[in-house]
Design an enzyme around this catalytic site. Structure first.
Site, PDB file in Angstrom:
ATOM      1  N   LYS A  22       7.949  -7.096 -10.696  1.00  0.00           N
ATOM      2  CA  LYS A  22       7.216  -7.629  -9.541  1.00  0.00           C
ATOM      3  C   LYS A  22       7.794  -7.080  -8.240  1.00  0.00           C
ATOM      4  O   LYS A  22       7.066  -6.610  -7.373  1.00  0.00           O
ATOM      5  CB  LYS A  22       7.307  -9.165  -9.537  1.00  0.00           C
ATOM      6  CG  LYS A  22       6.849  -9.800  -8.242  1.00  0.00           C
ATOM      7  CD  LYS A  22       6.860 -11.309  -8.316  1.00  0.00           C
ATOM      8  CE  LYS A  22       8.098 -11.971  -7.812  1.00  0.00           C
ATOM      9  NZ  LYS A  22       8.321 -11.945  -6.367  1.00  0.00           N
ATOM     10  N   ASN A  23       9.111  -7.153  -8.108  1.00  0.00           N
ATOM     11  CA  ASN A  23       9.718  -6.805  -6.822  1.00  0.00           C
ATOM     12  C   ASN A  23       9.731  -5.308  -6.534  1.00  0.00           C
ATOM     13  O   ASN A  23      10.084  -4.892  -5.439  1.00  0.00           O
ATOM     14  CB  ASN A  23      11.138  -7.387  -6.724  1.00  0.00           C
ATOM     15  CG  ASN A  23      11.104  -8.896  -6.547  1.00  0.00           C
ATOM     16  OD1 ASN A  23      10.034  -9.479  -6.381  1.00  0.00           O
ATOM     17  ND2 ASN A  23      12.272  -9.532  -6.601  1.00  0.00           N
ATOM     18  N   CYS A 116       9.162 -20.674   3.052  1.00  0.00           N
ATOM     19  CA  CYS A 116       8.619 -20.755   1.705  1.00  0.00           C
ATOM     20  C   CYS A 116       9.414 -21.790   0.948  1.00  0.00           C
ATOM     21  O   CYS A 116      10.246 -22.481   1.521  1.00  0.00           O
ATOM     22  CB  CYS A 116       8.702 -19.409   1.005  1.00  0.00           C
ATOM     23  SG  CYS A 116      10.353 -19.008   0.493  1.00  0.00           S
ATOM     24  N   ARG A 121      13.014 -18.451   5.622  1.00  0.00           N
ATOM     25  CA  ARG A 121      13.311 -17.047   5.286  1.00  0.00           C
ATOM     26  C   ARG A 121      12.976 -16.207   6.506  1.00  0.00           C
ATOM     27  O   ARG A 121      11.848 -15.726   6.662  1.00  0.00           O
ATOM     28  CB  ARG A 121      12.543 -16.611   4.046  1.00  0.00           C
ATOM     29  CG  ARG A 121      13.090 -17.299   2.817  1.00  0.00           C
ATOM     30  CD  ARG A 121      12.294 -16.999   1.589  1.00  0.00           C
ATOM     31  NE  ARG A 121      12.591 -15.694   1.021  1.00  0.00           N
ATOM     32  CZ  ARG A 121      12.131 -15.311  -0.174  1.00  0.00           C
ATOM     33  NH1 ARG A 121      11.390 -16.124  -0.887  1.00  0.00           N
ATOM     34  NH2 ARG A 121      12.434 -14.130  -0.660  1.00  0.00           N
ATOM     35  N   PRO A 122      13.964 -16.009   7.374  1.00  0.00           N
ATOM     36  CA  PRO A 122      13.698 -15.307   8.629  1.00  0.00           C
ATOM     37  C   PRO A 122      13.354 -13.840   8.394  1.00  0.00           C
ATOM     38  O   PRO A 122      13.668 -13.281   7.344  1.00  0.00           O
ATOM     39  CB  PRO A 122      15.022 -15.429   9.386  1.00  0.00           C
ATOM     40  CG  PRO A 122      16.055 -15.718   8.354  1.00  0.00           C
ATOM     41  CD  PRO A 122      15.365 -16.404   7.230  1.00  0.00           C
ATOM     42  N   ILE A 123      12.690 -13.226   9.386  1.00  0.00           N
ATOM     43  CA  ILE A 123      12.407 -11.787   9.315  1.00  0.00           C
ATOM     44  C   ILE A 123      12.980 -11.070  10.536  1.00  0.00           C
ATOM     45  O   ILE A 123      12.530 -10.006  10.914  1.00  0.00           O
ATOM     46  CB  ILE A 123      10.899 -11.497   9.162  1.00  0.00           C
ATOM     47  CG1 ILE A 123      10.094 -12.156  10.292  1.00  0.00           C
ATOM     48  CG2 ILE A 123      10.369 -11.919   7.807  1.00  0.00           C
ATOM     49  CD1 ILE A 123       8.677 -11.610  10.403  1.00  0.00           C
ATOM     50  N   ASP A 124      14.017 -11.712  11.143  1.00  0.00           N
ATOM     51  CA  ASP A 124      14.592 -11.130  12.359  1.00  0.00           C
ATOM     52  C   ASP A 124      15.111  -9.710  12.137  1.00  0.00           C
ATOM     53  O   ASP A 124      14.961  -8.834  12.990  1.00  0.00           O
ATOM     54  CB  ASP A 124      15.714 -12.044  12.902  1.00  0.00           C
ATOM     55  CG  ASP A 124      16.760 -12.359  11.851  1.00  0.00           C
ATOM     56  OD1 ASP A 124      16.379 -12.635  10.689  1.00  0.00           O
ATOM     57  OD2 ASP A 124      17.962 -12.325  12.160  1.00  0.00           O
ATOM     58  N   ASP A 307      17.784 -14.680  -8.190  1.00  0.00           N
ATOM     59  CA  ASP A 307      16.559 -14.962  -8.953  1.00  0.00           C
ATOM     60  C   ASP A 307      16.856 -15.387 -10.396  1.00  0.00           C
ATOM     61  O   ASP A 307      15.962 -15.886 -11.079  1.00  0.00           O
ATOM     62  CB  ASP A 307      15.634 -13.740  -8.951  1.00  0.00           C
ATOM     63  CG  ASP A 307      15.017 -13.501  -7.585  1.00  0.00           C
ATOM     64  OD1 ASP A 307      15.137 -14.369  -6.711  1.00  0.00           O
ATOM     65  OD2 ASP A 307      14.418 -12.420  -7.383  1.00  0.00           O
ATOM     66  N   ARG A 399       3.057 -16.281 -10.492  1.00  0.00           N
ATOM     67  CA  ARG A 399       3.398 -15.317  -9.429  1.00  0.00           C
ATOM     68  C   ARG A 399       4.283 -14.200  -9.976  1.00  0.00           C
ATOM     69  O   ARG A 399       4.265 -13.087  -9.449  1.00  0.00           O
ATOM     70  CB  ARG A 399       4.151 -16.015  -8.287  1.00  0.00           C
ATOM     71  CG  ARG A 399       3.289 -16.928  -7.433  1.00  0.00           C
ATOM     72  CD  ARG A 399       4.092 -17.415  -6.233  1.00  0.00           C
ATOM     73  NE  ARG A 399       4.824 -16.315  -5.672  1.00  0.00           N
ATOM     74  CZ  ARG A 399       6.091 -16.369  -5.244  1.00  0.00           C
ATOM     75  NH1 ARG A 399       6.750 -17.508  -5.268  1.00  0.00           N
ATOM     76  NH2 ARG A 399       6.687 -15.310  -4.761  1.00  0.00           N
TER      77      ARG A 399
HETATM   78  C1  UD1 Z   1      13.888 -10.194  -2.179  1.00  0.00           C
HETATM   79  C2  UD1 Z   1      13.170 -10.534  -3.462  1.00  0.00           C
HETATM   80  C3  UD1 Z   1      13.524 -11.924  -3.942  1.00  0.00           C
HETATM   81  C4  UD1 Z   1      15.046 -12.071  -4.021  1.00  0.00           C
HETATM   82  C5  UD1 Z   1      15.710 -11.645  -2.721  1.00  0.00           C
HETATM   83  C6  UD1 Z   1      17.242 -11.630  -2.801  1.00  0.00           C
HETATM   84  C7  UD1 Z   1      11.105  -9.274  -3.271  1.00  0.00           C
HETATM   85  C8  UD1 Z   1       9.617  -9.300  -3.125  1.00  0.00           C
HETATM   86  N1  UD1 Z   1      11.726 -10.448  -3.230  1.00  0.00           N
HETATM   87  O1  UD1 Z   1      13.428 -11.129  -1.198  1.00  0.00           O
HETATM   88  O2  UD1 Z   1      12.945 -12.130  -5.222  1.00  0.00           O
HETATM   89  O3  UD1 Z   1      15.357 -13.428  -4.278  1.00  0.00           O
HETATM   90  O4  UD1 Z   1      15.294 -10.321  -2.368  1.00  0.00           O
HETATM   91  O5  UD1 Z   1      17.653 -10.798  -3.816  1.00  0.00           O
HETATM   92  O6  UD1 Z   1      11.700  -8.224  -3.451  1.00  0.00           O
HETATM   93  N2  UD1 Z   1      17.537 -12.557   5.859  1.00  0.00           N
HETATM   94  C9  UD1 Z   1      17.698 -12.785   7.218  1.00  0.00           C
HETATM   95  N3  UD1 Z   1      16.896 -12.094   8.098  1.00  0.00           N
HETATM   96  C10 UD1 Z   1      15.954 -11.194   7.665  1.00  0.00           C
HETATM   97  C11 UD1 Z   1      15.811 -10.964   6.287  1.00  0.00           C
HETATM   98  C12 UD1 Z   1      16.623 -11.665   5.404  1.00  0.00           C
HETATM   99  O7  UD1 Z   1      18.527 -13.597   7.623  1.00  0.00           O
HETATM  100  O8  UD1 Z   1      15.269 -10.599   8.509  1.00  0.00           O
HETATM  101  C13 UD1 Z   1      18.384 -13.305   4.908  1.00  0.00           C
HETATM  102  C14 UD1 Z   1      17.545 -14.217   4.008  1.00  0.00           C
HETATM  103  O9  UD1 Z   1      17.305 -15.467   4.635  1.00  0.00           O
HETATM  104  C15 UD1 Z   1      18.422 -14.341   2.787  1.00  0.00           C
HETATM  105  C16 UD1 Z   1      19.105 -12.968   2.715  1.00  0.00           C
HETATM  106  O10 UD1 Z   1      18.951 -12.375   3.996  1.00  0.00           O
HETATM  107  O11 UD1 Z   1      19.404 -15.330   2.984  1.00  0.00           O
HETATM  108  C17 UD1 Z   1      18.526 -12.036   1.665  1.00  0.00           C
HETATM  109  O12 UD1 Z   1      17.130 -11.985   1.811  1.00  0.00           O
HETATM  110  P1  UD1 Z   1      16.311 -10.672   1.454  1.00  0.00           P
HETATM  111  O13 UD1 Z   1      17.173  -9.716   0.703  1.00  0.00           O
HETATM  112  O14 UD1 Z   1      15.624 -10.185   2.672  1.00  0.00           O
HETATM  113  O15 UD1 Z   1      15.211 -11.261   0.457  1.00  0.00           O
HETATM  114  P2  UD1 Z   1      13.696 -10.844   0.361  1.00  0.00           P
HETATM  115  O16 UD1 Z   1      13.540  -9.396   0.622  1.00  0.00           O
HETATM  116  O17 UD1 Z   1      12.877 -11.826   1.111  1.00  0.00           O
END
Ligand code: UD1
Length: 420
Positions: A22-23, A116, A121-124, A307, A399
């Site tokens: 999936k990922n 979620c 889950r920030p996207i900063d 996961d 999912r």
């Molecule tokens: C991806 C996986 C998800 C997995 C996760 C961690 C996909 C579709 N999903 O999610 O299954 O659980 O990796 O291995 O591939 N963070 C920030 N700011 C940001 C982005 C992330 O603070 O802009 C933090 C998140 O809150 C979290 C950590 O970084 O604590 C890791 O998140 P991230 O690796 O980004 O996970 P996803 O890509 O959302």
């Protein structure tokens, strides 16, 4: 309401081919936008998250067809650059389209993906990195309005303070459309990043370093469509291994690289399972009760995957001895604990830590999935438990698993999906 009915307490025996990851499939499908023309993506799993991604591609103007496990995406003419909230809210990882649309069209309009079931889950990091490449991004009433600045996107060094999987992927996609070289320092090292690199290279992109903390992308090369096979799903694989560990028995998995599961295999061996790997075949034998294994701390790859946390916990909860889980990746990833307790599990949670004291044997109960991997964990627990377990909340499980009941039956489990 449909549910899984599981008659547990009997050993497994069988073989299953694990679905595509999936990922990997999600960012690879978004990356298909970068190349005008028709790309073919094989081993693409049939999941609701994949369907949501295909709906987004169609809405943007791509022609999308599926035949068996192959999805063909023709991105010759894109008609739109905006993704409405109704599609964005289906799946948080749709934020990956920001980088893809910026690279292809220099513009994107998305609604904010928001939180979620795993907590905020920030996207900063995504936004700061894309801005550093020259994107102008405005955040207005829940919308993200992005466009390449006057000088277009420009490659440069991007340092990620956290090795975020999604941010690494978003920057890789945007960097394909940027002039010059982008170096991502502190990149996520997950195997799915390498898979995305593999697909981008087959489109003609110049990308290297995936799998290491430094990924380099030299943009500006014209991209062409390509054909690619998605890697096997290591988390689905971990689920089936933990199912056999919980129920006992002997199972064989094919279709995935055992090297992507090293941290999980190490835990299962410490718990008393025998694991054998040979090429793309992975087998596990479990006899008697699982042992407690000290501590399991989730971490970015190659550490123990978040996961697989719920799934391993479900197996160990029906074993003997104690295991301390520490969830370092997400704030709210213990929703499965209350449901496991209904099955007789002894688990104490304090903040990021969860202490599991093996209960010897769990008992079947009616339980509800609150998230994807938590739901799969309840099925794992049900297979090791005495009596019948009914798991509701199947939309979460769909999912990420094509057909969990089918695959578990192939491994000899007594599991049926009861339509509701
Ligand atoms: C991806 C996986 C998800 C997995 C996760 C961690 C996909 C579709 N999903 O999610 O299954 O659980 O990796 O291995 O591939 N963070 C920030 N700011 C940001 C982005 C992330 O603070 O802009 C933090 C998140 O809150 C979290 C950590 O970084 O604590 C890791 O998140 P991230 O690796 O980004 O996970 P996803 O890509 O959302």
């Amino acid at each position: 309401m449909s549910y899984l009915e599981i008659r547990g307490g009997r050993p497994l025996s069988g073989r299953v081919r694990v679905q595509g990851a999936k990922n990997s499939a999600l960012p690879i499908l978004a990356a298909a936008l970068l190349a005008p023309g028709e790309s073919a993506i094989r081993n693409c799993p049939r999941l609701t998250d994949v369907s949501a991604t295909l709906d987004i591609l169609r809405l943007l103007g791509c022609r999308v067809e599926r035949e068996g496990d192959e999805v063909r995406v023709d991105a010759a003419c894109l008609e739109r650059r905006d993704i409405p909230h109704s599609l964005m809210r289906e799946m948080r990882s749709s934020v990956i389209f920001l980088g893809a649309l910026l690279a292809r069209l220099g513009e994107a309009e998305l609604s904010y993906p928001g939180g979620c079931e795993l907590g905020p889950r920030p996207i900063d990091l995504h936004l700061a990195s894309l801005r550093a490449l020259g994107a102008e991004i405005r955040e207005e009433q829940g919308a993200l309005l992005a466009r390449a600045g006057r000088n277009g996107l420009r490659g440069r060094e991007i340092c990620l303070s956290i090795p975020s999987v999604g941010a690494t992927e978003n920057v890789m996609l945007a960097a394909c459309g940027a002039e010059g070289t982008t170096t991502i320092v502190g990149a996520a090292r997950e195997p799915e990043i390498e898979d995305l690199q593999g697909f981008l290279r087959c489109l003609g992109a110049r990308v290297s370093g995936a799998g290491s903390p430094v990924v380099t992308v030299t943009g500006g090369a014209p991209l062409h469509p390509g054909e690619y096979r998605v890697m096997g799903d290591r988390i689905a694989g971990a689920t089936y291994l933990c199912a056999a560990a919980a129920a006992g028995g002997e199972v064989e998995l094919s279709g995935l690289d055992p090297g992507t599961l090293t941290a999980v295999l190490d835990c299962l061996e410490r718990a008393g399972c025998e694991v054998h790997t040979g090429g793309e075949i992975l087998s596990l034998t479990a006899r008697g009760h699982l042992r407690g294994i000290g501590a399991v701390r989730t971490a970015p790859y190659p550490g123990f995957p978040t996961d697989a946390q719920a799934i391993l916990m479900a197996a160990l909860a029906g074993g003997e001895g104690s295991t301390l889980f520490v969830e370092n990746m997400f704030d709210s990833r213990y929703h499965h604990v209350d449901e496991l307790r209904r099955m007789g599990a002894e688990i104490q949670v304090a903040g990021r830590a969860a202490m599991v004291t093996g209960a010897g044997r769990l008992r079947g109960a009616e339980v509800r999935s609150a998230d994807l991997r938590g739901g799969a964990a309840l099925a794992v627990a049900g297979l090791g438990a005495e009596g019948i377990t009914r798991v509701t909340g199947l939309p979460h499980i769909r999912r990420g698993y094509e057909d969990l009941a089918r695959d578990l039956r192939r491994l000899g489990a007594d599991v049926r999906e009861i339509p509701g």
